[in-house]
Design a protein around this motif. Structure first.
Motif, PDB file in Angstrom:
ATOM      1  N   LEU A  24       7.077  11.029   1.675  1.00 37.33           N
ATOM      2  CA  LEU A  24       7.157   9.926   2.408  1.00 37.33           C
ATOM      3  C   LEU A  24       6.270   8.623   2.024  1.00 37.33           C
ATOM      4  CD1 LEU A  24       6.944  11.796   5.934  1.00 37.33           C
ATOM      5  CD2 LEU A  24       9.088  10.762   4.724  1.00 37.33           C
ATOM      6  N   LEU A  25       5.173   8.965   1.458  1.00 35.65           N
ATOM      7  CA  LEU A  25       4.163   8.224   1.165  1.00 35.65           C
ATOM      8  C   LEU A  25       4.255   7.519  -0.100  1.00 35.65           C
ATOM      9  CD1 LEU A  25       0.868   9.340   3.213  1.00 35.65           C
ATOM     10  CD2 LEU A  25       2.827   7.787   3.945  1.00 35.65           C
ATOM     11  N   GLY A  26       4.564   8.566  -0.989  1.00 32.88           N
ATOM     12  CA  GLY A  26       4.782   8.140  -2.477  1.00 32.88           C
ATOM     13  C   GLY A  26       6.066   7.619  -2.890  1.00 32.88           C
ATOM     14  N   GLY A  27       7.081   8.027  -2.243  1.00 29.00           N
ATOM     15  CA  GLY A  27       8.727   7.797  -2.418  1.00 29.00           C
ATOM     16  C   GLY A  27       9.179   8.136  -3.731  1.00 29.00           C
ATOM     17  N   SER A  28       9.965   7.667  -4.467  1.00 31.89           N
ATOM     18  CA  SER A  28      10.465   7.682  -5.871  1.00 31.89           C
ATOM     19  C   SER A  28       9.716   7.190  -6.914  1.00 31.89           C
ATOM     20  CB  SER A  28      11.974   7.383  -5.854  1.00 31.89           C
ATOM     21  OG  SER A  28      11.901   5.734  -5.724  1.00 31.89           O
ATOM     22  N   ARG A  29       8.627   6.418  -6.453  1.00 32.94           N
ATOM     23  CA  ARG A  29       7.914   5.799  -7.514  1.00 32.94           C
ATOM     24  C   ARG A  29       6.780   6.678  -8.187  1.00 32.94           C
ATOM     25  NH1 ARG A  29       6.668  -0.285  -4.678  1.00 32.94           N
ATOM     26  NH2 ARG A  29       9.034  -0.816  -4.187  1.00 32.94           N
ATOM     27  N   GLN A  30       6.324   7.529  -7.014  1.00 30.52           N
ATOM     28  CA  GLN A  30       5.075   8.200  -7.609  1.00 30.52           C
ATOM     29  C   GLN A  30       5.398   9.758  -7.340  1.00 30.52           C
ATOM     30  OE1 GLN A  30       2.315   6.730  -8.557  1.00 30.52           O
ATOM     31  NE2 GLN A  30       3.067   4.948  -8.125  1.00 30.52           N
ATOM     32  N   ARG A  31       6.325  10.252  -8.002  1.00 33.29           N
ATOM     33  CA  ARG A  31       6.957  11.650  -8.020  1.00 33.29           C
ATOM     34  C   ARG A  31       5.623  12.429  -8.384  1.00 33.29           C
ATOM     35  NH1 ARG A  31      12.175  13.009  -7.748  1.00 33.29           N
ATOM     36  NH2 ARG A  31      13.641  11.117  -7.817  1.00 33.29           N
ATOM     37  N   MET A  32       5.750  13.726  -7.572  1.00 27.16           N
ATOM     38  CA  MET A  32       4.884  14.865  -7.949  1.00 27.16           C
ATOM     39  C   MET A  32       5.487  16.258  -7.910  1.00 27.16           C
ATOM     40  SD  MET A  32       1.415  13.913  -5.267  1.00 27.16           S
ATOM     41  CE  MET A  32       0.447  15.160  -5.734  1.00 27.16           C
TER      42      MET A  32
ATOM     43  N   LEU B 201       0.948  -1.225  -0.028  1.00 27.26           N
ATOM     44  CA  LEU B 201      -0.071   0.173   0.052  1.00 27.26           C
ATOM     45  C   LEU B 201       0.934   1.117   0.174  1.00 27.26           C
ATOM     46  CD1 LEU B 201      -2.728  -1.134   2.657  1.00 27.26           C
ATOM     47  CD2 LEU B 201      -2.804  -1.102  -0.019  1.00 27.26           C
ATOM     48  N   LEU B 202       2.086   1.093   0.558  1.00 28.04           N
ATOM     49  CA  LEU B 202       3.026   2.188   0.518  1.00 28.04           C
ATOM     50  C   LEU B 202       3.521   2.500  -0.883  1.00 28.04           C
ATOM     51  CD1 LEU B 202       5.131   2.209   4.001  1.00 28.04           C
ATOM     52  CD2 LEU B 202       3.439   3.855   3.271  1.00 28.04           C
ATOM     53  N   TYR B 203       3.827   3.854  -1.021  1.00 22.94           N
ATOM     54  CA  TYR B 203       4.522   4.186  -2.261  1.00 22.94           C
ATOM     55  C   TYR B 203       3.474   3.959  -3.419  1.00 22.94           C
ATOM     56  CZ  TYR B 203       8.265   3.745   1.053  1.00 22.94           C
ATOM     57  OH  TYR B 203       9.086   3.760   2.150  1.00 22.94           O
ATOM     58  N   THR B 204       2.070   4.243  -3.263  1.00 19.01           N
ATOM     59  CA  THR B 204       1.222   4.266  -4.213  1.00 19.01           C
ATOM     60  C   THR B 204       0.443   5.531  -4.264  1.00 19.01           C
ATOM     61  OG1 THR B 204      -0.321   3.004  -2.725  1.00 19.01           O
ATOM     62  CG2 THR B 204       1.125   1.550  -3.863  1.00 19.01           C
ATOM     63  N   PRO B 205      -0.305   5.518  -5.304  1.00 25.24           N
ATOM     64  CA  PRO B 205      -1.406   6.807  -5.256  1.00 25.24           C
ATOM     65  C   PRO B 205      -2.133   6.513  -4.214  1.00 25.24           C
ATOM     66  CG  PRO B 205      -0.826   5.980  -7.618  1.00 25.24           C
ATOM     67  CD  PRO B 205      -0.110   5.022  -6.748  1.00 25.24           C
ATOM     68  N   PHE B 206      -2.710   5.563  -3.902  1.00 23.67           N
ATOM     69  CA  PHE B 206      -3.692   5.279  -2.680  1.00 23.67           C
ATOM     70  C   PHE B 206      -3.189   5.867  -1.299  1.00 23.67           C
ATOM     71  CE2 PHE B 206      -4.927   2.803   0.862  1.00 23.67           C
ATOM     72  CZ  PHE B 206      -6.377   2.918   0.982  1.00 23.67           C
TER      73      PHE B 206
ATOM     74  N   THR C 118       0.832  21.253  -4.058  1.00 22.30           N
ATOM     75  CA  THR C 118       2.083  21.969  -3.628  1.00 22.30           C
ATOM     76  C   THR C 118       2.630  21.378  -2.335  1.00 22.30           C
ATOM     77  OG1 THR C 118       0.879  23.782  -2.402  1.00 22.30           O
ATOM     78  CG2 THR C 118       1.611  24.091  -4.673  1.00 22.30           C
ATOM     79  N   ALA C 119       2.127  20.196  -1.711  1.00 25.06           N
ATOM     80  CA  ALA C 119       2.498  19.292  -0.639  1.00 25.06           C
ATOM     81  C   ALA C 119       3.743  18.725  -1.088  1.00 25.06           C
ATOM     82  CB  ALA C 119       1.276  18.450  -0.241  1.00 25.06           C
ATOM     83  N   TYR C 120       4.619  18.646  -0.082  1.00 25.43           N
ATOM     84  CA  TYR C 120       5.917  17.981  -0.372  1.00 25.43           C
ATOM     85  C   TYR C 120       6.099  16.743   0.676  1.00 25.43           C
ATOM     86  CZ  TYR C 120      10.905  16.792   0.274  1.00 25.43           C
ATOM     87  OH  TYR C 120      11.908  16.032   0.296  1.00 25.43           O
TER      88      TYR C 120
END
Length: 274
Positions: free
Chosen positions: A220-228, A139-144, A213-215
């Motif tokens: 922490l929850l998206g990591g390098s897989r889900q970059r914004m 569940l971590l490092y996912t859009p969810f 604009t949140a960082y």
């Protein structure tokens, strides 16, 4: 001095502070970034809207921001309505509990989701115990994970904004509508929601602007897989030290927020007029 002149005089210091606080960083992005040429920055902005990698990040940022905005408004408005219409002596305490998370650090609240969404976290263990999955899902490092974290982060803000709008609507209008035969649901949907539309627009604008604009939470929850965009901006400015790309990313984020703010202001103006 007239009352209008007094009000204007009182507003000048705060407005000047806000204006300077916005203009100085904005001009710094364009003209004072080390090793960054202004024309190169604008050229990089243009390539961000054509490069597939950048478009994916922009699309993910906008998409997740919209999802979080819808969730916060849909969940927050009914809570705000119930609190604003409640006559219980506990209403004030419940409102305080609803907005209490705003007093906590974003980092603290986000780390809580690491415990819940981790491979051995509470949610994964619950899904396994219920037999929905054979093993705890990732569940971590996912859009969810990002959506859950940002929704929990900005839901109190949506509640406060909607509560302010609903509390200004005379409760007697609800009684009058029900006296004319309207159900509670129809009264809520056809009366309260349209009258509170400007507050809903404000809530949606604040949530969306904060989400795109949140960082901390996406990092922490998206990591390098889900970059914004915010995490990409940090990477450009602190990892690769690419000030041209960092400035261009900041400009794109600013343009998104400004575009949404202008659109929301027009929608709110039409809603208040109608």
């Amino acid at each position: 001095m007239t009352r209008r002149g007094t009000v204007a005089l009182l507003l000048i210091p705060g407005l000047a502070f806000l204006l300077i606080g916005f203009l100085v960083p904005a001009l710094g992005i364009l003209f004072a970034a080390p090793g960054a040429n202004t024309m190169d920055i604008f050229a990089r902005v243009g390539t961000m809207f054509t490069d597939p990698y950048d478009l994916r990040i922009i699309g993910r940022t906008i998409g997740l921001g919209l999802i979080v905005t819808v969730l916060c408004v849909v969940l927050g408005f009914p809570i705000a309505y119930l609190l604003a219409r409640s006559t219980s002596r506990w209403a004030g305490i419940l409102l305080a509990l609803a907005i209490f998370p705003l007093l906590l650090s974003n980092v603290v609240r986000t780390f809580g989701w690491l415990v819940v969404l981790g491979s051995n976290g509470a949610l994964g263990q619950l899904l396994t115990w219920l037999g929905i999955t054979d093993s705890p899902p990732q569940l971590l490092y996912t859009p969810f994970a990002i959506v859950m974290g940002l929704t929990q982060l900005f839901l109190p803000l949506a509640i406060v904004s909607c509560y302010s709008a609903v509390s200004q609507i005379d409760a007697g209008l609800d009684d009058a509508a029900r006296g004319l035969g309207a159900s509670k649901l129809r009264t809520f949907w056809d009366l309260v929601v349209p009258l509170a539309a400007p507050g809903i627009v404000v809530a949606a604008t604040l949530v969306f602007a904060g989400s795109v604009t949140a960082y901390t939470t996406p990092y922490l929850l998206g990591g390098s897989r889900q970059r914004m965009l915010a995490t990409e901006l940090f990477s450009y400015s602190s990892v690769t030290v690419d000030w041209v790309s960092a400035s261009a990313t900041a400009i794109v984020m600013t343009l998104l927020v400004v575009a949404v703010s202008v659109t929301a202001a027009r929608i709110g103006r039409k809603g208040s007029v109608s």
